[in-house]
Design an enzyme around this catalytic site. Structure first.
Site, PDB file in Angstrom:
ATOM      1  N   LYS A 158     -10.999   0.272   7.406  1.00 19.19           N
ATOM      2  CA  LYS A 158     -11.255  -1.022   8.054  1.00 19.19           C
ATOM      3  C   LYS A 158     -12.499  -0.963   8.933  1.00 19.19           C
ATOM      4  CE  LYS A 158      -6.826  -1.543   9.285  1.00 19.19           C
ATOM      5  NZ  LYS A 158      -5.686  -1.975  10.071  1.00 19.19           N
TER       6      LYS A 158
ATOM      7  N   GLU B  85      -2.003  -2.571  11.721  1.00 19.18           N
ATOM      8  CA  GLU B  85      -2.591  -2.958  12.997  1.00 19.18           C
ATOM      9  C   GLU B  85      -3.470  -4.186  12.731  1.00 19.18           C
ATOM     10  OE1 GLU B  85      -4.979   0.017  14.967  1.00 19.18           O
ATOM     11  OE2 GLU B  85      -5.341  -1.343  16.649  1.00 19.18           O
TER      12      GLU B  85
ATOM     13  N   ARG C 265      -2.930   8.872   0.664  1.00 15.83           N
ATOM     14  CA  ARG C 265      -3.708   7.637   0.719  1.00 15.83           C
ATOM     15  C   ARG C 265      -4.417   7.400  -0.600  1.00 15.83           C
ATOM     16  NH1 ARG C 265      -5.038   6.250   6.051  1.00 15.83           N
ATOM     17  NH2 ARG C 265      -6.717   4.850   5.481  1.00 15.83           N
TER      18      ARG C 265
HETATM   19  P1  ATP Z   1      -7.829   2.097   8.046  1.00 19.35           P
HETATM   20  O1  ATP Z   1      -8.060   3.564   8.055  1.00 19.35           O
HETATM   21  O2  ATP Z   1      -8.463   1.383   6.921  1.00 19.35           O
HETATM   22  O3  ATP Z   1      -8.103   1.439   9.360  1.00 19.35           O
HETATM   23  P2  ATP Z   1      -5.122   2.272   8.809  1.00 19.35           P
HETATM   24  O4  ATP Z   1      -4.228   3.283   8.203  1.00 19.35           O
HETATM   25  O5  ATP Z   1      -5.606   2.540  10.171  1.00 19.35           O
HETATM   26  O6  ATP Z   1      -6.274   1.951   7.790  1.00 19.35           O
HETATM   27  P3  ATP Z   1      -3.062   0.384   9.386  1.00 19.35           P
HETATM   28  O7  ATP Z   1      -3.182  -1.052   9.656  1.00 19.35           O
HETATM   29  O8  ATP Z   1      -2.632   1.271  10.477  1.00 19.35           O
HETATM   30  O9  ATP Z   1      -4.464   0.844   8.814  1.00 19.35           O
HETATM   31  O10 ATP Z   1      -2.195   0.657   8.080  1.00 19.35           O
HETATM   32  C1  ATP Z   1      -0.985   0.027   7.758  1.00 19.35           C
HETATM   33  C2  ATP Z   1      -0.291   0.847   6.708  1.00 19.35           C
HETATM   34  O11 ATP Z   1      -1.099   0.945   5.531  1.00 19.35           O
HETATM   35  C3  ATP Z   1      -0.035   2.268   7.180  1.00 19.35           C
HETATM   36  O12 ATP Z   1       1.294   2.608   6.847  1.00 19.35           O
HETATM   37  C4  ATP Z   1      -1.033   3.085   6.426  1.00 19.35           C
HETATM   38  O13 ATP Z   1      -0.560   4.368   6.231  1.00 19.35           O
HETATM   39  C5  ATP Z   1      -1.195   2.290   5.133  1.00 19.35           C
HETATM   40  N1  ATP Z   1      -2.512   2.567   4.535  1.00 19.35           N
HETATM   41  C6  ATP Z   1      -3.716   2.394   5.099  1.00 19.35           C
HETATM   42  N2  ATP Z   1      -4.701   2.808   4.294  1.00 19.35           N
HETATM   43  C7  ATP Z   1      -4.113   3.261   3.163  1.00 19.35           C
HETATM   44  C8  ATP Z   1      -4.589   3.825   1.942  1.00 19.35           C
HETATM   45  N3  ATP Z   1      -5.890   4.009   1.720  1.00 19.35           N
HETATM   46  N4  ATP Z   1      -3.679   4.175   1.003  1.00 19.35           N
HETATM   47  C9  ATP Z   1      -2.377   3.975   1.215  1.00 19.35           C
HETATM   48  N5  ATP Z   1      -1.863   3.448   2.333  1.00 19.35           N
HETATM   49  C10 ATP Z   1      -2.706   3.098   3.311  1.00 19.35           C
HETATM   50 MG    MG Z   2      -4.121   2.821  11.791  1.00 22.40          MG
END
Ligand code: ATP
Ligand code: MG
Length: 563
Positions: free
Chosen positions: A277, A41, A267
């Protein structure tokens, strides 16, 4: 593409359950090739957790000669920006990956998503609900209690079609109605209790502007986007495991030929930092750091500015592996991999970060000696190591009252100046406050490239010739937090655990061979650590600015061990 093992290009990978699934799917002909996607995102900069996901998705596509799409999940217009979208593309490329074709956006599919919602309504599988958000929460039930049906659940199809069209046309206020999937209000999995799939939100969207005032929800959008792109393996983190039945329900109930399978992995959580984020945004907004790319941030752009290499980050991702069990990793692992990578990659030069002046009293034209930039890499070249009457050494390489076992300089003692002569300290000059401000030393002129006569000199210290050295700003970065899990306690603001010593800026000296170094050039400063010229602030032949990437040894492990 055939389904023989020739899909496997790289052998230097560690197998994992996702690779096993892919290999089985290719072997039994379920797929002829794989398509994965990385779906961020654009609501912030990418962090080390995303790097894990990038290396996984793009790495699988590379290894099995498939494709990996970059798709922005841009369904929350208020939080998303062009700057974030741009930084994400830069980061993916910097890590060494290229997506298949153009960048994709969930918003490219808004019209199709709308039509699929109409299809669900026509099948009696979606309805417009007028309950307020509070009522919806109340009706949803709990983990132990079934929910109850909304009074609007059995609206006639024609009415739903009309209301949904009017939602799109902007006739209703934000939040006043939603479109919900009609699944089962008693489902044990709360995600299946008639989840909202569209909401009304008058927000300017970075791609579609003001064209839409209704936006599809993530769960609904994601599976359809995957199917439209003919993704074969939709890989996401474990928190989406409970959403998988909804992913499948949507695709089972619309007319779409492709049904990707979702697989979840755990994760990455990295100790001594945070991987969210939202919290990283808080650090930026509250100015605890200079920006998203502050070298102390676990963002990809921050790690880049600090001097981490893409190869090192990819190797880290490989070593931590992919599984469904907890993936909490200590920062020392990350730093160790970066050190290993820089050890073979970075030329070794001399810098003095806490200078003490030395005057060589018997200086009468000593010689410069050639030294390799790297002991194992002669191809990195050589340079002369000049010496002159005045030198700088590290202040802590001299001790007036040396502790037991001291091998460095002390009054009356000798050390080898790295790549140069053996030097004896004859006198320490002090100021009015008894602070040592200068050493008077003498060199043994017969020790260049050979051992001194009749005695052994064990200690070696680095030095710079004052007249040849260049002044440089040196930023000594350390970990951003003082505790392994700064955000473990929900009731305590993680900012409380910020490391007050995470950045020290000093004016130091570097050898002249680095004068023309381009931004983002990496070095080992001998005995001090790995350093990288700053991407933005460093100016070749001008203002030299170095960021400390990592020290040569893990000082945190020692401290933890001794406390
Ligand atoms: P955050 O919680 O930091 O906002 P998010 O999962 O909401 O992270 P996205 O932009 O939706 O962020 O994530 C893009 C991809 O990265 C998704 O497939 C998500 O599962 C993966 N991802 C995000 N954080 C991690 C992590 N700590 N370890 C592994 N993969 C991750
Ligand atoms: Mg997300």
């Amino acid at each position: 593409m055939s389904s023989t093992p020739q899909h496997v290009v790289s052998s230097a990978h560690i197998s994992n359950f996702i690779r096993s699934i892919i290999e089985a799917d290719l072997a039994n002909g379920k797929h002829n090739g794989i398509v994965t996607r990385f779906p961020p995102e654009p609501n912030g900069y990418l962090h080390i957790g995303h790097a894990k996901s990038i290396c996984l998705n793009f790495g699988l596509a590379q290894d099995y000669r498939g494709k990996c799409n970059l798709r922005f999940d841009d369904t929350n217009p208020e939080k998303e920006s062009e700057e974030y979208a741009q930084s994400i593309q830069d980061d993916v490329r910097w890590l060494g990956f290229q997506w298949a074709g153009e960048v994709r956006w969930a918003s490219d599919y808004f019209e199709q998503l709308y039509q699929f919602a109409v299809e669900l309504i026509n099948k009696g599988l979606a309805y417009v609900d007028d309950l307020t958000p509070e009522q919806m929460r109340e009706y949803r039930g709990t983990l132990t209690q079934a929910g109850k049906n909304s009074p609007y659940r059995d609206r006639p199809t024609a009415e739903n079609i009309d209301l949904f069209a009017r939602m799109r046309a902007g006739e209703f206020a934000d939040g006043s109605r939603v479109l919900r999937a009609k699944i089962d209000m008693a489902a044990p999995n709360i995600n299946l209790r008639d989840p909202a799939i569209y909401r009304i939100r008058r927000a300017h969207h970075i791609r579609t502007g003001d064209k839409w005032c209704i936006y599809p929800m993530y769960d609904y959008t994601h599976c359809i986007s995957d199917a439209l792109e003919e993704i074969t393996h939709s890989i996401c983190t474990l928190e989406f495991e409970d959403h998988r039945p909804l992913y499948d329900w949507v695709l089972d109930n619309i007319t779409i030929p492709c049904h990707p399978r979702q697989y979840e992995f755990s994760r990455l959580e990295l100790h001594y930092t945070i991987t969210s984020k939202r919290k990283l945004l808080q650090l930026v907004n509250e100015k605890h750091v200079s920006g998203w790319d502050d070298p102390r941030m676990p963002t990809i752009s921050g790690m880049r500015k600090r001097g981490y290499t893409p190869e090192g980050i990819r190797e880290f991702a490989k070593r931590i592996g992919v599984s469904k069990s907890e993936n909490t990793v200590d920062m020392a692992i990350m730093e160790g991999v970066i050190r290993e990578d820089l050890e073979v990659r970075a030329p070794r030069v001399v810098a003095v970060i806490n200078p003490l002046k030395v005057t060589i009293t018997n200086f009468d034209g000593a010689q410069a000696r050639e030294a390799d930039f790297h002991p194992q890499h002669p191809e990195f070249g050589k340079r002369l190591v000049p010496i002159s009457r005045e030198l700088f050494i590290e202040a802590d390489d001299f001790a007036e009252m040396p502790p037991p076992g001291w091998k460095r300089l002390t009054l009356g003692g000798e050390v080898r100046l790295r790549h140069s002569y053996v030097m004896r300290c004859d006198e320490a000059m002090k100021d009015a406050e008894s602070k040592i401000v200068e050493l008077r030393c003498s060199i043994d002129h017969d020790t260049l490239g050979k051992n001194p006569e009749g005695r052994k000199v064990k200690g070696v210290i680095h030095f710079l010739s004052r007249e040849h050295a260049l002044s440089a700003e040196i930023r000594l970065y350390d970990r951003l937090f003082t505790v392994p899990e700064p955000d473990a306690d929900k009731d305590v603001d993680f900012c409380k655990y910020l490391n007050p010593a995470s950045l020290t800026v000093v004016q130091g000296w570097v050898e002249s061979s680095v004068r023309d170094a381009a931004p983002e050039t990496r070095y080992q400063f001998e005995r001090l650590g790995y350093f990288c010229t700053d991407r933005l602030d460093h100016c070749p032949s001008g203002a030299l600015v170095f960021n400390r990437t990592v020290t040569l040894k893990d000082s945190w492990a020692k401290e933890a061990g001794s406390s």
